[in-house]
Every structure is written in C-alpha cells, then in structure tokens.
Scaffold this active site. Structure first.
Site, short mmCIF file in Angstrom:
data_model
loop_
_atom_site.label_atom_id
_atom_site.label_comp_id
_atom_site.label_asym_id
_atom_site.label_seq_id
_atom_site.Cartn_x
_atom_site.Cartn_y
_atom_site.Cartn_z
N HIS A 228 -8.06 -4.97 -1.44
CA HIS A 228 -6.84 -4.49 -0.79
C HIS A 228 -6.27 -5.49 0.22
O HIS A 228 -5.06 -5.63 0.37
CB HIS A 228 -7.14 -3.18 -0.07
CG HIS A 228 -5.93 -2.35 0.23
ND1 HIS A 228 -5.13 -1.82 -0.76
CD2 HIS A 228 -5.38 -1.95 1.40
CE1 HIS A 228 -4.15 -1.13 -0.20
NE2 HIS A 228 -4.28 -1.20 1.11
N SER B 293 0.84 -1.18 0.00
CA SER B 293 0.00 0.00 0.00
C SER B 293 0.89 1.25 0.00
O SER B 293 1.68 1.44 -0.91
CB SER B 293 -0.96 -0.04 1.19
OG SER B 293 -2.02 0.86 1.01
N ASP C 105 -9.69 -3.77 -5.53
CA ASP C 105 -9.09 -2.97 -4.46
C ASP C 105 -9.75 -1.59 -4.39
O ASP C 105 -9.82 -0.87 -5.39
CB ASP C 105 -7.59 -2.81 -4.73
CG ASP C 105 -6.81 -2.35 -3.51
OD1 ASP C 105 -7.39 -1.62 -2.69
OD2 ASP C 105 -5.63 -2.71 -3.40
#
Length: 717
Positions: free
Chosen positions: A686, A566, A651
C-alpha cells in the site's frame, strides 16, 4: 483503515529546488501519438454475484487469484504497456527523479529527543535508502551508539521496513518489528544493546510493536488474523519460544480491532479495542505483568473515548454528549463514565483532536476553521494559544516523552514552509528553532504563494481549499492545476509542504487540496456529513471545488487534473464516473474502487471493521446506496479522462485486484482515445517502495504523466 499512504507518500516528499528548465508547451501529449499500441485485454470470465434479489455480473472477478500465473502475466503485460506508452518520458522521469532526490539532504539527522536518560536520533547517510537509529547517553556530546542500521538489515530484501521500536526500561534491550513483504505483517526481533548481539526470540504475524513491562523481561504485542485484523494480545517472556506465549485478550467482535501500548507515565500497560463508533480500554500495572487487566469503561455503541494517565487520574477525551469531543478526568481507581468530571467543555465550533500532559501543563490540539491550534493550559494560571503568524498551516505536537519539563516539542509547516521543529517554552512563550528541513537546489520560500480559498458546494456548504503556486503563476484561466483530496475516515488533509511538489510548481502547475466532507477539517459534523448515506457529499464537494477553481481562473477548463489514493482513489473513480469531462487527467493511487464486492467479502482485510464508514451492504439500504457510486460498478460506455492507476501486488489495505479489475473494465467500455495505464509494483504494498529515494520513482512517473498531458515536454534542461 484504507488511509492513503499516498498521503504519507506525499508527506514524506518533504524537501527542495532546481532552476526551471526550458519547456515547450505542445498542444497534444505524445502519448496520444502512441494510441496504436495494442493494450492488454483481460480475459472475461463471467461470475454472477447475487444479493437482495439483485445480480451483478463481474467479468474480471478471477483477477483476485494472486497465485494464478495468468493474473501475474496480465499485471506484467499492463506494466509493459505502461512502459511503452510512457517510453518517451523515460529521460524526463529520470530527470524528475534526480531533481526531487537532489532537493533532499542525503546526510541528514533528526532533532534528538530525550527519553529515560538517553538522546535518540535518526540519521541518513549519502547514497543510503534507509535510516540509522542511534542514541547518546546523558548528553549530546556522548559517544553515539548505533541501535539499528536498517541499510544492513535491508540489503538482502527487495522490500524492508522497520516497524515500531521500543527500548526496555533498563535501556539494555531493543524490540522492533520487521516487514519484508509489504503487507504490514511484522516479525518482532530483539537486540541486546549492551553487547550488540541479536537475541534468538522471534515473534511472527504481529503489528510490529512490543510493549515492555517494567521488569525488562515481558513484552505485550498484538497478533493479526487471516484478514490482517489485529485481534489478539499476547504476553511474551524473553528467552522462551513464542509458541509458549500467553493469550491475554482476544477480540470476539469482528467489527473491532485490538492494540496495546504503555502510558506516558510508564505506570500502565493498556489494551485498547476500537471500531469507528466505539472504543474501550483495559489497564494493567506495568510492575505486575502477570496480573489481571481491569476495565476503564466498557464499550457502548456510539461512545468514543481515549485515555491518558497522569498522577492519580485518567484524562479522557470523549464524544459523550459532545459531537466535537470534550475532556474529562476521573480517579484512576474509579474509571467508569459515571465518575467522569468535565475539564474542557464541548464547543460547537472547535474539534478537540488530542492532548499532551505535562507536570505543570495540559496541551490541547484543537481544530477550528480547518486549522489545528495548540492551546497551552497550565494546571494553575492563565492559558494561551501558540501564535504561528499564518492563516493556513500545519502544527502538531511532536515527541514529548517526559512529564517534568516546561518545553514542548512541536512541528510546523505550510505549503510554502518546509517542516520545522521548535522547542516552545510554555512558561516564557519563547520559541526556539531547532531545525527546518533543508531544501537543496536553490529553494526560496518567497518564490511561492499559498492561499486559502472557499468554494460553495451545490447544497450551500462552504468548502475550504488550500492552494500553492509559483509566484509567476498567472491566474488568467490558462494554467494547469492539480487538485488533490482524500475525504474519508475523518482524516484531515492539512496544508503540508512537499519538496517533490516543487517539480510541478516550477513548471507552471498550481497544486490545491480540497478539504472536502468525509474529513474532519471543519469539525466532527464534516466527517458525519461525508460517510455512510452521506458519502456522495464527498464526491460532489470535490467536483464543485474543481468547477470553482476553473471559474475563478486558477485553472484552465481543459487543464484541470485530479489525484487521490486509497479511499481518495475511490474519490477519483467516483468523480470520473460523475464528471468525466471535468478532468484532463487523473492519477488514482492504490484506489478502493470495488466497494460493493469488497464490503461483502469478510475474508478481505479491513472489511468488517469498516461497516460504520461505508455501511454494511448485507443491508439493502446500504447495498443500493453504495452500488449507486461504487466506481467499478458504475463504469459505463462513455468518454473518460486520461488515467494512470497504481497498485502494489502485496497491498494489504486495498487488494491489487481492485485497481486491476477497474482498469480492465474501463478498457473494455470506455469510448475515448485517452491513455489508460496501470502500474503495479510487484515488490511492494500500500505504501509503495521502501527506502526514501526508491519511492520517488513512482512520484516521477506520476508527475511525468501529468506534465506530458499538459504538453510541458522538456527539450533541454
């Protein structure tokens, strides 16, 4: 917030150990023998992006067309290429998966906690991916009532996640959120716990949490807009259609998000609005759900605060005239900041992270020298800190829903100690061990060593490093080391335990966490020095930590690996551009790498709320600075390390096209012969796959990638 759920993915691998397999250390990864396999080549469709008189040409902008069949074909082609390049590790990946899974006790149960007359439990059964949520009335010897068996709910879905669960004050109704797409868009469902029947009410497009009023009929919840930012708070009356729900609050500032919760005292429903540098709260008597909310303290730019209710006061953690925060109190009916009185003063060397309030005690979570300490402060009497007997650890208050108790439920772990739950008697100082996560397969904490190291960054700042390795690890500059970090949003990466990580440690790797600026390990200044126009400190710190570990012989100079996800994936992209020669291999999970384009697109989730983290590139000063490190924009024709990039098609935090575009551009420009692989989970977002075992398959892929690059290819086990 693009907080890594690689981190939560790493954190959930919390359990186990196999005898070390026999290895052969090959000088060259088998992947290098497959470089004649033709990699996918993305079509180039130039798109000019102009602002501030500067024009960037993005040849892969078209990959953001999620519904375009050519985009799906490209992602599938990359998956096929990855599979071919890693095909020689297929059996090894299966072995790693079974090894990691084998450390986890399949029949397992959480430590029960008591709330409103019931003990609540979470359990897992052998062979099942999902939890069973249950409770017992009054005593642990009572009959177990199953509230939700998530395995049954999930059986028809490739992805399924239960969000927040909340029981009505009369203990008869359950509200919970369900996400079947992996974009964190939850539908709230209701269940009658007396009859076991599902209630017809459904509330779509929420954050998943439903907050009960004290009448057992009304709930409050947050709704997301088209950018997935929670902006509206509604009130729903059970038995009525969601289209009739009453809008209570709508956030008008697109840099703020909204949320709702209930005070521990059960007296107030609380609406919060937050952004990076400011928060505000409104409260409503939970006995009067149709009444009017009243403001605690209106938002002010730069004023951060959070509230907790107890007795006839609100307790307020705030940065008002306090960089590292201080604790204030105010009468519950006179709440603006001019009424606030100091309870705990600001300290330059201690960050006040949080508070838990009890009838006779105030518990403070404080971070000093990078480690969280728990401070017990009786309302009357002498205070003390809990002594854990280690220098580097992770301690935190756990589930403590009751006020009138002397017992504090806490969690503890370190890089060599599995997650442990204690009940701590705040009066006697006695510590009762309730459960330590059982790690199967012969795990012995004495087989592993952890250290706290300190690297000197190029500007003279000292950066902590937490490291763990097998006791047979040789600190002679010959061994592989994986360096991990995050470094954004003030999120502190504590020295946590991972049972999955043992599969690396048992094969000769050391694992280190660099506590770089951008986190908050060393106090609020640590965060301030790693964001906005100071962001490059984050990248420099990571590079300097890597060089330190090589210089101190914890890692061979040609066996240093890096991993982040991330915003930590942004870190990976930046350090690959800045020092590609330093890393043998990199795993970038769900990486936020197209920073400029994303931060200029207000239709993308999370963009507007993050201007205070990265800067607003609509302003030229920030545009120029972000452009100077944005990984996608800084890709050049040069050698890069071997790289594995992971993403999820759904995501909601970092859109799949950022890593896809980055890989396409790297593949076009890089001048080396090193492997470059893209893995897209076509069913997840995610956080990766749902289910406690399924997500281990991606960890096995990543570990096989590192171990293959290190030449540690198993010949038998």
């Amino acid at each position: 917030m693009r907080l890594i759920f690689l981190f939560s993915g790493l954190m959930l691998l919390l359990t186990a150990c196999q005898p070390e397999a026999e290895m052969t250390d090959n000088k060259e990864s088998v992947m290098y023998q497959k470089m004649d396999i033709v990699a996918p080549v993305a079509t180039k469709i130039p798109k000019e992006l102009t602002i501030h008189g500067d024009t960037r040409t993005d040849n892969y902008y078209w990959l953001n067309e999620r519904e375009n069949p050519e985009v799906i074909s490209f992602l599938n082609a990359e998956n096929t290429y990855k599979d071919e390049m890693m095909s020689h590790t297929k059996d090894f990946q299966d072995k790693l998966f079974e090894e990691m899974k084998g450390r986890i006790k399949e029949d397992d149960q959480s430590v029960p906690y008591k709330d409103n007359g019931y003990f609540y439990l979470t359990s897992y059964k052998e062979g099942q991916e999902y939890p069973v949520y249950s409770r017992k009335k009054g005593t642990l010897e009572a009959e177990e009532e199953v509230m939700l068996n998530v395995n049954e709910l999930a059986k028809d879905f490739s992805y399924f996640n239960v969000g927040s669960r909340s029981v009505s004050p009369n203990n008869e109704l359950l509200a919970y959120g369900e996400d079947t797409l992996s974009r964190r868009i939850y539908t709230i469902r209701f269940k009658n716990l007396k009859t076991g029947e599902m209630i017809e009410d459904r509330i779509p497009n929420t954050t998943g949490g439903a907050i009960w009023a004290n009448d057992n009929q009304h709930v409050f919840y947050a709704v997301k807009d088209e950018t997935l930012r929670p902006v509206k708070i509604f009130r729903h009356r059970l038995g009525t259609p969601s289209t009739d729900d009453v809008l209570i609050y709508e956030e008008q500032d697109d840099t703020f998000s909204a949320f709702v919760y209930k005070s521990k005292s059960k007296k107030y429903i609380i609406i919060g609005a937050y952004q990076t540098l400011s928060q505000e709260y409104q409260v409503l008597d939970a006995d009067n759900p149709t009444g009017e909310f009243r403001m605690i303290q209106p938002r002010e730019r730069g004023l951060e605060y959070g509230i907790a209710h107890f007795g006839d006061k609100f307790y307020i953690r705030t940065n008002m005239d306090a960089l590292n925060f201080r604790l204030m109190s105010t009468p519950e009916n006179a709440t603006t900041k001019d009424n606030w009185e100091e309870v705990i003063p600001h300290r330059k060397d201690v960050l006040l992270e949080g508070m838990d309030i009890f009838q006779d005690y105030l518990v403070l979570s404080e971070r000093k020298n990078g480690i969280t300490q728990l401070r017990i402060r009786p309302w009357e009497g002498k205070e003390h800190y809990i002594d854990f007997g280690e220098d580097a650890y992770m301690a935190y208050t756990s589930t403590n829903p009751e006020f009138d108790t002397e017992v504090l439920r806490i969690g503890y772990q370190s890089m060599t100690t599995p997650p442990t739950t204690y009940d701590y008697n705040m009066k006697s100082k006695g510590m009762e061990l309730l459960k330590q996560q059982e790690v199967l397969g012969g795990f012995n904490t004495a087989d592993y060593v952890s250290e706290r190291l300190y690297a000197k960054a190029r500007d003279g700042v000292t950066v902590p490093i937490s490291i763990v390795y097998h006791k047979d690890f040789k600190k002679d500059g010959s061994q592989p080391l994986l360096l991990y970090a995050y470094g954004s949003y003030g999120a502190s990466m504590d020295p946590y335990f991972s049972s999955a990580r043992l599969s690396l440690l048992n094969r000769g790797f050391a694992f280190a966490i660099a506590h770089i600026r951008g986190g908050e390990e060393m106090g609020r200044h640590w965060y301030e020095d790693g964001k906005l126009l100071n962001k490059k400190n984050t990248f420099n710190d990571f590079i300097d930590c890597g060089e330190f570990l090589v210089a101190e012989k914890y890692a061979a100079k040609d066996q240093l690996y890096a991993q982040g996800g991330s915003a930590g994936g942004l870190l990976m992209g930046a350090v690959m551009n800045m020092r590609p020669d330093l890393w043998k291999g990199v795993v970038a999970a769900v990486p936020f790498v197209d920073v400029i384009t994303t931060m200029l697109d207000e239709s993308i989730p999370l963009t507007t709320g993050e201007y205070d983290e990265w800067g607003n590139p609509n302003e030229k000063e920030y545009y120029d600075y972000i452009l100077s490190y944005s990984p996608y924009d800084q890709v050049e024709a040069k050698d890069y390390p071997a790289t594995l990039v992971t993403t999820g098609l759904h995501d909601s935090q970092v859109q799949y096209w950022e890593p896809a575009k980055w890989v396409a551009k790297l593949r076009e420009l890089k001048t080396d012969k090193n492997p470059l692989l893209l893995h897209t989970n076509m069913d997840a977002g995610h956080g990766g796959a749902s289910g406690r075992f399924a997500r281990l398959k991606e960890v096995a892929l990543q570990y096989a990638f590192f171990l293959d690059l290190a030449g540690k290819n198993e010949v038998k086990g």
